[in-house]
Design a protein around this motif. Structure first.
Motif, PDB file in Angstrom:
ATOM      1  N   UNK A  54     -11.104 -14.497  -6.362  1.00  0.00           N
ATOM      2  CA  UNK A  54     -10.045 -15.443  -6.718  1.00  0.00           C
ATOM      3  C   UNK A  54      -9.312 -16.012  -5.517  1.00  0.00           C
ATOM      4  N   UNK A  55      -9.506 -15.452  -4.329  1.00  0.00           N
ATOM      5  CA  UNK A  55      -8.744 -15.859  -3.153  1.00  0.00           C
ATOM      6  C   UNK A  55      -7.524 -14.995  -2.915  1.00  0.00           C
ATOM      7  N   UNK A  56      -7.189 -14.113  -3.875  1.00  0.00           N
ATOM      8  CA  UNK A  56      -6.083 -13.180  -3.664  1.00  0.00           C
ATOM      9  C   UNK A  56      -6.477 -12.168  -2.600  1.00  0.00           C
ATOM     10  N   UNK A  57      -5.525 -11.699  -1.805  1.00  0.00           N
ATOM     11  CA  UNK A  57      -5.875 -10.845  -0.666  1.00  0.00           C
ATOM     12  C   UNK A  57      -6.310  -9.450  -1.104  1.00  0.00           C
ATOM     13  N   UNK A  58      -7.101  -8.776  -0.289  1.00  0.00           N
ATOM     14  CA  UNK A  58      -7.455  -7.382  -0.593  1.00  0.00           C
ATOM     15  C   UNK A  58      -6.198  -6.535  -0.665  1.00  0.00           C
ATOM     16  N   UNK A  59      -6.204  -5.592  -1.572  1.00  0.00           N
ATOM     17  CA  UNK A  59      -4.975  -4.836  -1.834  1.00  0.00           C
ATOM     18  C   UNK A  59      -5.311  -3.456  -2.354  1.00  0.00           C
ATOM     19  N   UNK A  60      -4.428  -2.522  -2.096  1.00  0.00           N
ATOM     20  CA  UNK A  60      -4.497  -1.199  -2.702  1.00  0.00           C
ATOM     21  C   UNK A  60      -3.236  -0.947  -3.519  1.00  0.00           C
ATOM     22  N   UNK A  61      -2.560  -2.024  -3.895  1.00  0.00           N
ATOM     23  CA  UNK A  61      -1.309  -1.898  -4.636  1.00  0.00           C
ATOM     24  C   UNK A  61      -1.580  -1.661  -6.112  1.00  0.00           C
ATOM     25  N   UNK A  62      -0.507  -1.361  -6.832  1.00  0.00           N
ATOM     26  CA  UNK A  62      -0.624  -1.168  -8.271  1.00  0.00           C
ATOM     27  C   UNK A  62      -0.432   0.261  -8.709  1.00  0.00           C
ATOM     28  N   UNK A  63      -0.558   1.208  -7.788  1.00  0.00           N
ATOM     29  CA  UNK A  63      -0.312   2.621  -8.068  1.00  0.00           C
ATOM     30  C   UNK A  63       0.797   3.114  -7.149  1.00  0.00           C
ATOM     31  N   UNK A  64       1.884   3.602  -7.743  1.00  0.00           N
ATOM     32  CA  UNK A  64       3.037   4.094  -6.984  1.00  0.00           C
ATOM     33  C   UNK A  64       3.190   5.585  -7.263  1.00  0.00           C
ATOM     34  N   UNK A  65       3.419   6.371  -6.229  1.00  0.00           N
ATOM     35  CA  UNK A  65       3.550   7.818  -6.397  1.00  0.00           C
ATOM     36  C   UNK A  65       4.612   8.153  -7.441  1.00  0.00           C
ATOM     37  N   UNK A  66       4.289   9.146  -8.265  1.00  0.00           N
ATOM     38  CA  UNK A  66       5.136   9.474  -9.405  1.00  0.00           C
ATOM     39  C   UNK A  66       6.539   9.898  -9.039  1.00  0.00           C
ATOM     40  N   UNK A  67       6.729  10.496  -7.846  1.00  0.00           N
ATOM     41  CA  UNK A  67       8.072  10.962  -7.473  1.00  0.00           C
ATOM     42  C   UNK A  67       8.967   9.825  -6.997  1.00  0.00           C
ATOM     43  N   UNK A  68       8.385   8.643  -6.759  1.00  0.00           N
ATOM     44  CA  UNK A  68       9.182   7.493  -6.344  1.00  0.00           C
ATOM     45  C   UNK A  68       9.681   6.724  -7.564  1.00  0.00           C
ATOM     46  N   UNK A  69      10.701   5.929  -7.339  1.00  0.00           N
ATOM     47  CA  UNK A  69      11.230   5.112  -8.433  1.00  0.00           C
ATOM     48  C   UNK A  69      10.227   4.026  -8.803  1.00  0.00           C
ATOM     49  N   UNK A  70      10.040   3.828 -10.071  1.00  0.00           N
ATOM     50  CA  UNK A  70       9.075   2.840 -10.541  1.00  0.00           C
ATOM     51  C   UNK A  70       9.656   1.442 -10.392  1.00  0.00           C
ATOM     52  N   UNK A  71       8.984   0.568  -9.636  1.00  0.00           N
ATOM     53  CA  UNK A  71       9.488  -0.801  -9.490  1.00  0.00           C
ATOM     54  C   UNK A  71       9.221  -1.613 -10.751  1.00  0.00           C
ATOM     55  N   UNK A  72       9.807  -2.797 -10.807  1.00  0.00           N
ATOM     56  CA  UNK A  72       9.553  -3.708 -11.920  1.00  0.00           C
ATOM     57  C   UNK A  72       8.131  -4.253 -11.777  1.00  0.00           C
TER      58      UNK A  72
END
Length: 584
Positions: A187-205
């Motif tokens: 799609x042209x979107x950049x490579x990423x490893x985002x989308x999973x946040x460690x459970x002990x951290x606050x969950x972002x919007x």
């Protein structure tokens, strides 16, 4: 005039200089995945044997799997085999426990986190929506799936106008990418490893998190790049068009269309009847196993699916059956990212491997009809690993475990590929002529579009190196001393990659310029450009090692000079004192 330096000072200086060189020598070729360093291991599978039916494979799995689980600290596992060409029934085998305390045994109905394996389902839902919109507008489905999607007002692509052209005019209510480009990660979107946040951290919007990442780095359709945001956008598109939550849409189509009994994307929203069947994620440290705090999954359409191995196998079999009459199901198994007839590529949520044309039905009785393709998917989340594959003939397997243990997965997959006779277990060794020709390929290569833009300064860490020895051609990354991938020539400028790593079974093709010089490599998913040795990863890391060592060297030289000056002064003073005390 140089100061006099003591012998002990020379030894210290020599040791400091020697400390620099291991930095370069430690970074030798290892194994390679899609652009980054992976791992190497010796697969411990049984020797090839003629298999009568899936019953025999299941018996072998019952003997092999527990030992591998103990070896790798895996708590529980499910394996489902389907499509027995002998007409036998599908078989599921289960092992271990669904929790770290080992109080709940794994059952065939236990739900595991399949992670990325949700993506073929997301693709099916999105293409079904595109088909519905195309019919309403009197358009062809294929053309609609390749045309720009309608833009989502709540999720604008921030720099879409930079990549606008006649096919994607900016400001016309169109997204810069098509459904096909989203679903094949081009799609042209950049490579990423985002989308999973460690459970002990606050969950972002989740919505705000996604909006910040909808920025193109290259023209849609040009390159493959692992960007889960593309599937997240697909999920938002489905919710906006249907007005129904993605989880609800997924459960509905799985139940009505594919005969799946229990599945969901949000653990807390799973039906009460199956809550007790959900496997907990685990991690092992030495001989101890601990329950893992689950991460925050911000992109369910890309990264989350709770399902059993048997139910996921039902989805794959049914999808293949529907492909004969349903253009949406057929599209799932179209490798639209295959850039060359000799390479594999990317299908909708799957990777499309080319099977070996040299395997005959006599290799194994399971291989009643040798396959020409293998559609694979692999998922990983903290505490879980999964793998699934299927052939166009409808044979396949699904493997789930509640440990993030890639070594276990790789050994099991190697065994299953062997028993299904999908890849040559022992490709012929390169001939002397092929080894001589491979010397032209020796050198360093850098992967394209595998590092997020914010980490582009470290793109040299994706470098790989080709070396040809006396008996094999090694292809490896930066941090491994022994190569985990070997290249076997199968056609002019075309190689088969084999090794117990994610790249196992890929094709690698040599890219040349107009003069015939090697300028890069094209593999199933990743493109590599040849880089000069002086700017390769090994050279850069050596430079960095020298740079970090310079302050130490300067300090040591400063101390040595001071000590030498002091010794010189003491020697001169002694000489003067000695000459002054002599009799006149």
């Amino acid at each position: 005039m140089f100061p006099r330096i003591s012998f002990s000072s020379i030894i210290v200086l020599g040791l400091a200089l020697l400390a620099i060189f291991p930095i370069a020598s430690d970074f030798q070729p290892g194994s390679q995945s899609t652009g980054g360093a992976e791992f190497a291991l010796a697969a411990e599978t049984a020797p090839p044997a003629k298999i009568e039916d899936f019953r025999r494979i299941a018996q072998e799995l019952e003997a092999l799997t527990p030992e591998l689980m103990r070896k790798h600290g895996v708590v529980g596992a499910q394996i489902h085999l389907f499509g027995d060409p002998r007409g036998g029934r599908d078989r599921s085998v289960v092992f271990g426990h669904a929790d770290a305390d080992r109080t709940r045994a794994v059952q065939s109905e236990t739900l595991f986190q399949a992670a990325d394996l949700v993506r073929p389902l997301t693709a099916y839902l999105l293409l079904t929506q595109v088909q519905s919109e195309a019919r309403s507008a009197g358009l062809d489905f294929e053309a609609a799936a390749r045309a720009p999607l309608k833009a989502l007002a709540d999720f604008p692509v921030q720099n879409a106008d930079e990549f606008a052209d006649s096919a994607r005019p900016a400001g016309q209510g169109l997204a810069p990418f098509s459904a096909y480009e989203l679903l094949t990660m081009s799609s042209g979107l950049p490579p990423s490893r985002d989308g999973l946040i460690r459970g002990e951290l606050e969950r972002p919007d989740p919505d705000g998190y996604l909006r910040e990442r909808l920025t193109l780095t290259h023209a849609p359709g040009d390159l493959f790049a692992v960007a889960p945001e593309g599937y997240a956008y697909a999920g938002k598109y489905l919710e906006a068009r249907a007005g129904v939550a993605f989880d609800t849409q997924l459960r509905s189509v799985l139940s009505a269309r594919f005969g799946v009994r229990a599945a969901c994307v949000d653990r807390d929203q799973c039906p009460a009847a199956v809550q007790s069947l959900i496997a907990d994620g685990t991690v092992h440290s030495g001989s101890y196993v601990f329950a893992l705090d689950p991460p925050h999954v911000l992109y369910p359409a890309a990264d989350s699916l709770w399902i059993s191995a048997a139910d996921y196998g039902r989805f794959l079999r049914r999808a293949l059956q529907l492909a004969n009459s349903d253009p949406v199901a057929a599209a799932l198994f179209e490798p639209v990212r295959r850039s060359d007839a000799g390479l594999g590529g990317r299908a909708m949520g799957f990777q499309a491997l080319r099977s070996s044309e040299n395997i005959s039905a006599e290799t194994s009785a399971v291989a009643a009809q040798p396959s020409t393709a293998i559609y694979t998917g692999e998922g990983r989340q903290p505490g879980y690993s999964s793998y699934a594959f299927v052939t166009p003939e409808g044979r396949g397997a699904v493997l789930f475990c509640n440990s993030n243990e890639r070594f276990f997965i790789r050994e099991m997959v190697s065994y299953l590929y062997d028993r299904f006779a999908l890849l040559e277990t022992s490709p012929p060794a390169p001939s002397a002529a092929a080894l001589e020709q491979a010397q032209e390929l020796e050198g360093s290569y850098r992967a394209r579009a595998t590092v997020p833009a914010r980490e582009s300064l470290f793109s040299f860490l994706t470098d790989v190196r080709i070396r040809s020895g006396a008996r094999q051609i090694d292809f490896g990354g930066v941090f491994q001393k022994e190569a985990g991938v070997q290249l076997y020539p199968i056609a002019p400028d075309l190689y088969l990659a084999r090794g117990p790593v994610a790249m196992d079974g890929w094709r690698v093709k040599v890219r040349r310029d107009a003069d015939g010089d090697v300028v890069g490599l094209d593999s199933d998913l990743v493109r590599y450009d040849r880089v000069h040795p002086l700017i390769s990863a090994w050279a850069i890391l050596m430079y960095l090692g020298m740079l970090t060592s310079l302050p130490v060297l300067f300090f040591m030289l400063f101390i040595i000079r001071r000590k030498s000056a002091a010794l010189t002064q003491d020697s001169d003073a002694n000489q003067q004192a000695s000459s002054g005390s002599e009799p006149a």
